[in-house]
Design an enzyme around this catalytic site. Structure first.
Site, PDB file in Angstrom:
ATOM      1  N   LEU A  21       0.816  -1.215   0.000  1.00 56.35           N
ATOM      2  CA  LEU A  21       0.000   0.000   0.000  1.00 56.35           C
ATOM      3  C   LEU A  21       0.845   1.259   0.000  1.00 56.35           C
ATOM      4  O   LEU A  21       0.413   2.298  -0.506  1.00 56.35           O
ATOM      5  CB  LEU A  21      -0.935   0.003   1.224  1.00 56.35           C
ATOM      6  CG  LEU A  21      -2.008  -1.084   1.248  1.00 56.35           C
ATOM      7  CD1 LEU A  21      -2.748  -1.060   2.578  1.00 56.35           C
ATOM      8  CD2 LEU A  21      -2.989  -0.899   0.104  1.00 56.35           C
ATOM      9  N   GLY A  27       7.982   2.555   8.097  1.00 59.56           N
ATOM     10  CA  GLY A  27       8.201   1.288   7.426  1.00 59.56           C
ATOM     11  C   GLY A  27       7.231   1.107   6.286  1.00 59.56           C
ATOM     12  O   GLY A  27       6.603   2.068   5.813  1.00 59.56           O
ATOM     13  N   VAL A  29       3.811  -0.574   4.420  1.00 60.71           N
ATOM     14  CA  VAL A  29       2.441  -0.967   4.749  1.00 60.71           C
ATOM     15  C   VAL A  29       1.922  -1.861   3.631  1.00 60.71           C
ATOM     16  O   VAL A  29       2.062  -1.533   2.441  1.00 60.71           O
ATOM     17  CB  VAL A  29       1.522   0.262   4.917  1.00 60.71           C
ATOM     18  CG1 VAL A  29       0.129  -0.183   5.359  1.00 60.71           C
ATOM     19  CG2 VAL A  29       2.108   1.236   5.920  1.00 60.71           C
ATOM     20  N   ASP A 138       0.634  13.338  14.908  1.00 65.43           N
ATOM     21  CA  ASP A 138       0.892  13.449  13.468  1.00 65.43           C
ATOM     22  C   ASP A 138      -0.417  13.381  12.688  1.00 65.43           C
ATOM     23  O   ASP A 138      -0.534  12.663  11.692  1.00 65.43           O
ATOM     24  CB  ASP A 138       1.843  12.333  13.015  1.00 65.43           C
ATOM     25  CG  ASP A 138       2.466  12.630  11.654  1.00 65.43           C
ATOM     26  OD1 ASP A 138       2.478  13.804  11.237  1.00 65.43           O
ATOM     27  OD2 ASP A 138       2.951  11.692  10.998  1.00 65.43           O
TER      28      ASP A 138
END
Length: 616
Positions: A21, A27, A29, A138
């Site tokens: 994705l 990292g 996904v 965030d």
């Protein structure tokens, strides 16, 4: 969604990866599917972060807290392994584009009604996140997914873990670095000050301004990160094109002083009506979301994923190699039927080949379309390496819940015996009070006092047996709850039991654990009783009985200290009468506490019985 590359694993834990994705600072996904068919988003942490012990510690804490966040306005945490060689976390997959994609590519700015509804959904998401003890840190359009039912917030509880390595100065990040996206940070993040829930409110204001205008309120990415952060800290936002009540709401959220911003609870109240708006998006966006959902249904298992899972079982990045088709030149022949290159074998053949790769020839063929049968390896053969991030091949993780009713029944019988014994003791104390009122100036009833002391000794003996059986029952209750919802029950099993015997801890720890057990053991989330029309309703009382029992339990402990004084023949009549009255009060409180303990045991045991039946 991109196809899996040669450096991508094919399985993570019990999840089969379907495609990539995206990739970010944390990292990669992946879109994945669980063994039961649920679609999930699996995030694999970068290897350089995985090597940082402080990151792992904070990541574990944040994931544990994130599990407690409800999934109505967020993507719920489904599973995680923070101790794997490469830590990972799986969340519910939200079939919708990000808000950034919707505004920047698909549609442009949203109408005011949609922005109000967006504010309502995000306020409720932040309320759930903050209630779990988290600050998102965030909140930005790319971390907000747009669905037909409303917005969903993702990646909560991650930025704080990343923040644990910002001051390391070891090449991962620079000393003094901050976590967040420059255009969507709060002034306190820019200045490196303490970040609280008010920071998320400021970020919410920037998100709403972006959704309403299509631009960031403090400048574009082309302005440079330092210029953006200076404007956030020192200049007013550019809100032209936003009018009326929406502008007033955004301006309050973007106040430089955190104390001047509205509380999340106030935002929830202000957007109550808008949050329930259906449909909340323009028609063309609804059509786009429907097409995306159909595309998800067409997502197929990648070629070679089943066999690739074994190749990727050790560590992320292991090349899966060819899963089906002729073996490479010089390689040993592959067990199982031959499948021409480029063709997908039927499910039955996939399962047979997957099994043979691990265990040899199976004793029987599984039915067409059935999952692989978990046969044991031949005697004397060590088990194969587990799938990526999992503790054992087809081993339930973290454990299998066990029936608790037999223990609970034994405990209830013993509590009933204890209650009857305390009632007998109360009758004796009433009789002694009557004799004291008729006594002369000197108290010389040694025989009566000896009987009372014997009754008290018997009370302590039965109570000790109850305490042992209670500890065993509570341990089973705690381990079952951990099996139902890994990581969502506070404190370790050892501390859960030991807290009952620590004078300070027992004032609070066990109640917190009971609350967690009550929540995760309920087969009907967010309610103590089954909804009307969903079968029998054996649970007839809710959490109130637990709180009432706990209050009296603490009261009985306080009274136990006050009644510890010994009775002495020849004591003053008034002093002796006060001691006996205090003992009688203690007995009455113990009787009521024991009855409520019986109900609490019945309540918690019934909840786990229902949950176990639901899993069967």
């Amino acid at each position: 969604m991109d196809s899996l590359g040669p450096d991508d694993p094919r399985r993570v834990g019990s999840y089969q990866l379907l495609g990539r994705l995206g990739e970010g600072g944390m990292g990669r996904v992946y879109l994945a599917r669980s063994e039961r068919g649920r679609t999930a988003a699996v995030k694999l942490v970068k290897e350089e972060l995985a090597r940082e012990p402080e990151f792992r510690r904070r990541f574990t804490q944040e994931i544990t807290a994130a599990r407690r966040v409800g999934g109505e306005w967020t993507a719920p945490v489904l599973d995680a392994d923070t101790h794997a060689a490469t830590p990972w976390v799986a969340t519910g997959y939200v079939a919708g584009p990000s808000l950034h994609e919707v505004i920047a590519k698909d549609h442009g700015p949203l109408p005011d009604a949609s922005v109000h509804a967006l504010a309502g959904g995000l306020a409720r998401a932040l309320q759930a996140i903050h209630a779990a003890g988290l600050v998102h840190r965030d909140l930005k359009p790319s971390n907000i997914l747009v669905t037909i039912d409303g917005p969903r917030v993702i990646d909560f509880g991650i930025a704080r873990a990343l923040d644990s390595v910002t001051a390391a100065g070891d090449g991962l990040t620079r000393t003094g670095a901050v976590i967040g996206s420059p255009g969507f940070m709060s002034p306190e993040q820019v200045r490196g000050e303490r970040v609280t829930a008010a920071s998320d409110v400021f970020c919410l204001g920037t998100v709403l301004a972006f959704a309403a205008t299509g631009r960031m309120p403090f400048g574009t990415d082309d302005s440079g990160a330092h210029a953006l952060m200076f404007r956030i800290a020192a200049e007013e936002p550019e809100l032209s094109g936003i009018d009326g009540g929406l502008r007033a709401l955004v301006e309050r959220c973007l106040a430089k002083d955190p104390a001047a911003r509205p509380q999340v609870a106030e935002l929830v109240a202000l957007t109550e009506e808008a949050a329930g708006l259906r449909p909340w998006l323009p028609g063309e966006l609804l059509e786009l979301l429907a097409r995306r959902a159909v595309e998800l249904l067409d997502a197929e298992t990648p070629h070679g994923a089943a066999a690739g899972g074994a190749a990727a079982g050790g560590a992320a990045g292991a090349a899966p190699g060819p899963a089906y088709g002729p073996p490479p030149a010089g390689a040993a022949p592959q067990a199982g039927p031959y499948t021409p290159t480029g063709m997908q074998p039927p499910p039955q053949q996939q399962h047979q080949q997957q099994y043979q790769q691990h265990f040899g020839t199976p004793p029987q063929q599984p039915a067409y379309g059935a999952p692989p049968t978990a046969h044991q390896p031949p005697y004397g053969t060590p088990p194969p390496s587990p799938p990526y991030g999992q503790t054992g091949w087809q081993t339930p993780r973290p454990g299998t819940p066990r029936p608790i009713r037999p223990l609970a029944t034994a405990l209830q019988v013993l509590l009933g015996v204890y209650t009857a014994y305390v009632c007998l003791q109360a009758v004796q104390e009433l009789s002694l009070i009557g004799k004291l009122s008729d006594a002369g100036s000197t108290w010389s009833m040694g025989g009566d006092l000896d009987r009372m002391e014997n009754l008290t000794a018997g009370n302590f003996l039965i109570f000790a047996v109850v305490a042992v059986l209670w500890s065993v029952w509570f341990y089973r209750l705690r381990t079952n709850a951990e099996a139902f919802a890994p990581g969502q029950v506070r404190y370790s099993p050892g501390l859960a039991i030991g807290s009952w015997y620590i004078p300070v801890a027992q004032l609070w720890f066990p109640l917190q654990i009971v609350n967690d057990i009550f929540r995760v053991s309920s087969p009907y989330p967010h309610q103590a009783r089954p909804p009307v029309g969903y079968g029998p309703r054996p649970v007839t009382y809710g959490k109130g009985v637990v709180y009432a029992w706990w209050t009296l339990w603490i009261g009985s402990m306080a009274l136990a200290v006050g009644t510890a004084e010994d009775w002495e023949p020849g004591s003053d009549i008034d002093a002796a009468g006060q001691l006996v009255l205090l003992d009688l009060l203690f007995s009455v409180v113990l009787i009521v506490t024991s009855v409520l303990a019986l109900l609490a045991v019945q309540q918690l045991t019934t909840l786990q019985d229902q949950r176990l039946k639901g899993r069967a």
